[in-house]
Design a protein around this motif. Sequence first.
Motif: not given
Length: 297
Positions: A169-170, A234-237, A265-266, A271-275
Amino acid sequence: MKCSVKAPAKINLSLDVLDKRSDGYHNVEMIMTMVDLADRIDLTKREDGRISIDVSEGFVPVDERNFAYQAAALLKKRFSVKAGVHIYITKRIPIAAGLAGGSSDAAATLKGLNELWGVGLSVEELATLGAEIGSDVPFCVYGGTALATGRGEIIEPLPAPPPLWVVLAKPPIGVSTAHVYGGLDVNTIQHAKTSEMIDALKRQDGQAICHLLHNVLEGVTLKLHPEVAHIKEQMQRFGADGVLMSGSGPTVFGLIEKESRVNRVYNGLRGFCVDVHAVRLIRLGEACLNTDKDDML
């Protein structure tokens, strides 16, 4: 003649900085591996001796600032190649992301032109040449999984990690690598457990690999860019087994052992990151090279 080369992205399983060198670079210890998110480099031989370049993504330079262009120019000059090449890069790796996209493009160009122009260099010779372009290029020439030391150009192959999913995620920001290194205090950082990570790779211990992920640059980037910290949290959550920033950022990756958890996770990050990308680790060495007189595979 044409040839097509895949240029995979890399992630750092560990990134440690030992000290600053007199040449302005830092001595590092990095364990890097490749994922199956890749750019495609299409090389078409030109008889007029010129080097030209086009890129699918409009934000990438198409002149001597481009690492692939630099790779072609260096190989042509060093070995007095009379032929030229048109380079077309189909970008899939996010730009300025800490995933070595430009370095991998350069490495793929070196390997492709080595065949297309009939230069006949070994992988070791190509890696040495690549070090003149950028510190990550030698690793990208070798591919697979490796320990990189010196300023990143000394490569020692390592066993590939066990099969793991990777979510990348970028955030829509750029990070200055020089600024991040400039904000690093080598005397106070907590160093990575490089030898333990190498042992975990040899044991094929996915849980230990996830636990030992470490990047000494992460603390600097997270302070400069809170959105990177938010993605990591968020990735951890959402349930990734191990989460780390790659390189100097801003991309964050999560390692996931169970395929059933990948979509959670994806989708959570989307939901809040496009890339965002869900990919696999590359288990077998180098990127694929195809050459054909008429077309490409």
